[in-house]
Design a protein around this motif. Structure first.
Motif, PDB file in Angstrom:
ATOM      1  N   UNK A  26     -10.713  -3.318  -4.075  1.00 37.45           N
ATOM      2  CA  UNK A  26     -10.040  -3.298  -5.373  1.00 37.45           C
ATOM      3  C   UNK A  26      -8.816  -2.393  -5.389  1.00 37.45           C
ATOM      4  N   UNK A  27      -8.706  -1.498  -4.421  1.00 32.44           N
ATOM      5  CA  UNK A  27      -7.616  -0.527  -4.488  1.00 32.44           C
ATOM      6  C   UNK A  27      -7.359   0.044  -3.106  1.00 32.44           C
ATOM      7  N   UNK A  28      -6.071   0.332  -2.823  1.00 30.53           N
ATOM      8  CA  UNK A  28      -5.683   1.042  -1.610  1.00 30.53           C
ATOM      9  C   UNK A  28      -4.883   2.264  -2.040  1.00 30.53           C
ATOM     10  N   UNK A  29      -5.191   3.393  -1.467  1.00 27.28           N
ATOM     11  CA  UNK A  29      -4.433   4.617  -1.737  1.00 27.28           C
ATOM     12  C   UNK A  29      -4.243   5.360  -0.426  1.00 27.28           C
ATOM     13  N   UNK A  30      -3.117   6.057  -0.306  1.00 25.93           N
ATOM     14  CA  UNK A  30      -2.884   6.790   0.929  1.00 25.93           C
ATOM     15  C   UNK A  30      -1.528   7.461   0.943  1.00 25.93           C
ATOM     16  N   UNK A  31      -1.053   7.769   2.145  1.00 19.22           N
ATOM     17  CA  UNK A  31       0.179   8.528   2.335  1.00 19.22           C
ATOM     18  C   UNK A  31       1.127   7.779   3.263  1.00 19.22           C
ATOM     19  N   UNK A  32       2.420   7.968   3.030  1.00 20.59           N
ATOM     20  CA  UNK A  32       3.473   7.482   3.915  1.00 20.59           C
ATOM     21  C   UNK A  32       4.137   8.682   4.570  1.00 20.59           C
ATOM     22  N   UNK A  33       4.198   8.687   5.889  1.00 17.76           N
ATOM     23  CA  UNK A  33       4.788   9.808   6.626  1.00 17.76           C
ATOM     24  C   UNK A  33       6.026   9.338   7.376  1.00 17.76           C
ATOM     25  N   UNK A  34       7.084  10.121   7.309  1.00 15.26           N
ATOM     26  CA  UNK A  34       8.318   9.837   8.046  1.00 15.26           C
ATOM     27  C   UNK A  34       8.132  10.346   9.474  1.00 15.26           C
ATOM     28  N   UNK A  35       8.193   9.421  10.460  1.00 16.95           N
ATOM     29  CA  UNK A  35       7.993   9.829  11.857  1.00 16.95           C
ATOM     30  C   UNK A  35       9.248   9.585  12.694  1.00 16.95           C
ATOM     31  N   UNK A  36      10.418   9.530  12.055  1.00 17.92           N
ATOM     32  CA  UNK A  36      11.661   9.419  12.807  1.00 17.92           C
ATOM     33  C   UNK A  36      12.602   8.397  12.212  1.00 17.92           C
TER      34      UNK A  36
END
Length: 759
Positions: free
Chosen positions: A327-337
């Motif tokens: 029903x749901x997705x949650x998380x983080x986006x990280x800049x890796x370059x």
């Protein structure tokens, strides 16, 4: 006026004796202990309630559960809920602790407060409106830490009227764990409630008015240290609502991907964000994550607003509701370059990536057995993996296209998608007639003036083995151009979907015929017999062949007596059904020849042993003299029948028994004699009515006995007439079974009520 002591009483030690203590290794105890451990690590009130429902004992049903917190004004405010109807949100969003509602009573009395099922209807607390939700109770539990009240936890239970002491101990422990975790979070968290936040496990955050003041109690409870750590690491947070298809980013996520911040936080569409060469890989990984649930990690390139490319890593968790659906997705986006332009030689080729996506979608559909399973997979996995706004799925039925299921619509947009299905009927039929997919063109989309029509769409004809199966409309929220590779991908997916639907439809047809065969072997109607009222129900299993060997019968015997038969042949296949038909015919013949129940079972056991089968069967056969109430009975490994007295007591008859039929054909069965008084009712049932893989069998029986007593007190035959009362009771018993996540065994029950003799 508060409920009487009888109505809010919790355990009744005398009525629900502890016949067998649940071992520590039982599923109920194990899940309760795991639940408490997980509760102590929850991050907010929504996660607390979701964890209770997803990880707590199986007899916490979920529907109608809620969590209240005390606000700065001393009022109990509805903070999160699951399965609570809109009228309840409107009526009970704020509860005065000095009032008479259950949440107030629990907090004021500092003890659990039980609402019987008949008091949980729409018009509660008006007690003159009749029955409520059936055989499901609601218990409210105070959350108190060091004599300081925090709030109230309200849970819907499968207990039918009474709650055993050990179950109450589990509930109180869960409430204490919630209270301590909330107290800790409140002492160390920002108390602002984020608007339109979503919670895990399908839990709904209250949308009522937010309390005034900085110390208002929230549902979010985001820890400032956590937010600071995320920002310091250069990460951005995201959330995708899989029901509505909406995605949201925080400001840091926009910075990580090099895009301007959206005023409403709406994230860009997946196909406009991810680099085209990486998009199939991302979609394939999402499909796998959605199918499995839990945590995942994906690395991919995104197209920055300035024309460059950024390499990001997405770490998230797919959250499931209480039924195991994403029903749901949650998380983080990280800049890796960062890179100025995408490298042409890194990673898999676009063709290999699209193949991986097709394989992921194929795996998801291959696990679908029924047509309903296919539509669920399309809704839960295919739609979000493709980044689609909606999917309309029609099947060919007698030359016409008909919607296969409303499950593909879902969410608050169901009405719009239903209207869209009506508007798109002609184009779906045209695509099917041409046996060729149709795709929208951006130029045509810009010229469109219909506000309901999607920004982009694909219509796929579904053809399997040369036969037209149906048509599939996939819509998108933003305009897009379908490349040649895209069109090849969607055409291949159409073939996979068509094969899955054809296989599932064939499976459903076989099951329908098997179920009809089973029902044809059972009595179409029960005979009308003098001096008694009766009711019966049969439910097939939801696993395997969905047929079995359960049967029942009500016989008019030559001497004026009445025969009651119920049995269960081992197995869930066509052989079990065939053996059941032979046993039913044989037992009926022996009974009508005048043999008593013990002799009848002995002869039936010998018959089964002579059949060419390795199956055995349990059976109960009893006779009743409606004139004086004399009962004679014999039992072959079958559950004992239950007597419901005129005084609203539910007790199992003490019947000595023998082995199941066919086990020892030479062993005689003991004959028991009893009496059924006027105004009393008998319940005979197969073990599928009470058996649950995740619960102790005796606990289930005790819970059923409590529910029967509740029914007898509130709506027994003496109040509304025997026949309607028995039909209502049969409905309530089977309703409780159908609410389970699965039904591994078929269910049969037979109710027999002896009329009170006329003066």
């Amino acid at each position: 006026m508060p409920p009487s002591e009888d109505e809010n009483r919790t355990p009744d030690e005398n009525r629900t004796p502890d016949r067998r203590r649940t071992p520590l290794s039982s599923p109920t105890a194990r899940s309760a202990m795991r639940c408490v451990r997980l509760l102590l690590g929850c991050a907010d009130a929504a996660e607390l309630l979701g964890t209770v429902l997803a990880e707590g004992p199986v007899w916490i049903t979920g529907e109608g559960s809620a969590l209240y917190l005390l606000d700065s004004a001393g009022m109990l405010r509805l903070t999160v809920s699951h399965g609570l109807p809109d009228w309840a949100h409107e009526r009970y969003s704020v509860v005065d602790p000095a009032g008479e509602l259950p949440a107030a009573m629990a907090l004021r009395l500092r003890r659990p407060y039980l609402l019987s099922p008949e008091h949980t209807g729409v018009d509660y607390p008006n007690r003159n409106t009749g029955m409520g939700t059936g055989m499901v109770a609601v218990i409210t539990l105070p959350m108190v830490v060091d004599e300081r009240p925090v709030g109230v936890l309200a849970l819907a239970l499968a207990h039918r009227g009474t709650v055993p002491r050990r179950d109450l101990d589990v509930l109180e422990t869960i409430a204490e764990a919630c209270a301590h975790r909330l107290s800790h979070l409140l002492d160390h968290a920002d108390a602002r409630l984020p608007r339109d936040a979503r919670s895990p496990h399908g839990v709904r955050l209250s949308d009522g008015p937010a309390p005034e003041g900085a110390d208002a109690l929230p549902a979010g409870l985001a820890h400032p240290l956590l937010s600071l750590a995320v920002r310091s690491a250069g990460h951005g947070a995201f959330e995708r609502d899989l029901v509505t298809g909406e995605s949201f980013w925080d400001a840091a996520a926009f910075r990580v991907t090099g895009r301007p911040v959206s005023p409403d936080g709406a994230a860009p569409e997946l196909d406009r964000l991810v680099h085209p060469e990486d998009l199939p890989d991302v979609q394939a990984a999402l499909a796998e994550a959605l199918a499995a649930g839990g945590r995942y990690r994906i690395g991919y390139r995104v197209l920055r607003h300035d024309g460059g490319v950024a390499q990001v890593e997405e770490s998230g968790e797919v959250m499931l509701d209480v039924h195991g659906r994403p029903v749901r997705i949650a998380g983080l986006l990280a800049d890796v370059g960062h890179r100025e332009r995408p490298p042409a030689d890194e990673g898999a080729s676009p063709g290999a990536a699209r193949t991986a996506l097709l394989l992921a979608l194929t795996r998801a559909l291959s696990r679908a057995v029924t047509v309903r399973d296919v539509t669920t997979a399309v809704t839960d996995i295919v739609r979000p993996a493709l980044g689609a706004a909606g999917i309309v799925l029609d099947l060919v039925d007698e030359g016409r296209l008909l919607p296969v299921s409303h499950t593909v619509y879902g969410g608050p947009r169901r009405t719009e998608l239903t209207r869209l299905a009506d508007l798109s009927e002609s184009v779906m039929q045209r695509s099917l007639a041409r046996s060729a997919p149709l795709f929208s063109e951006p130029s045509a989309a810009r010229a469109r003036r219909d506000p309901l029509a999607p920004a982009a769409w694909a219509v796929l004809p579904l053809v399997a083995s040369g036969q037209q199966v149906g048509s599939c409309l996939i819509t998108f929220a933003a305009e897009r151009a379908f490349s040649r590779e895209d069109r090849t991908l969607y055409s291949a997916f159409a073939g996979i979907l068509a094969q899955s639907l054809e296989r599932a439809r064939l499976y459903d047809t076989h099951h329908h015929r098997a179920t009809e065969l089973q029902r044809a072997m059972l009595p179409r109607t029960l005979p009308r017999l003098p001096g008694v009222a009766s009711a019966a129900r049969y439910l097939p299993s939801t696993e395997g062949m969905q047929i079995g060997g359960d049967w029942y019968d009500l016989l008019r015997l030559p001497d004026g007596r009445i025969g009651l038969v119920i049995g269960d042949v081992q197995g869930h296949n066509a052989e079990a059904t065939a053996v059941m038909g032979q046993l039913r015919s044989g037992l009926r013949a022996y009974a009508t020849d005048g043999h008593d129940p013990a002799a009848t079972l002995t002869r039936t056991s010998r018959l089964l042993s002579e059949l060419d089968t390795d199956l055995f069967a349990t059976c109960l056969y009893l006779t009743l003299d409606p004139a004086d109430g004399e009962l004679t009975a014999a039992r072959a490994g079958h559950p004992s029948p239950v007597r419901i007295t005129a005084g609203a007591r539910a007790v199992e008859l003490d019947l000595p028994g023998g082995p199941p039929l066919g086990v020892d054909p030479d062993l005689p069965y003991p004959l028991a004699v009893d009496r059924l008084a006027g105004g009393e009712t008998l319940l005979a049932y197969t073990d599928g009515l009470v058996e649950d893989r995740e619960e102790d069998y005796d606990e289930s029986v005790q819970r059923m006995l409590g529910g029967l007593e509740l029914w007898a007190r509130q709506a027994g035959p003496g109040r509304i007439g025997p026949a309607p009362a028995l039909e209502r009771l049969a409905d309530l018993l089977t309703l409780n079974v159908t609410e389970r996540r699965s039904r591994p065994d078929d269910v049969a029950l037979l109710l027999l009520h002896r009329m009170s003799p006329l003066p």
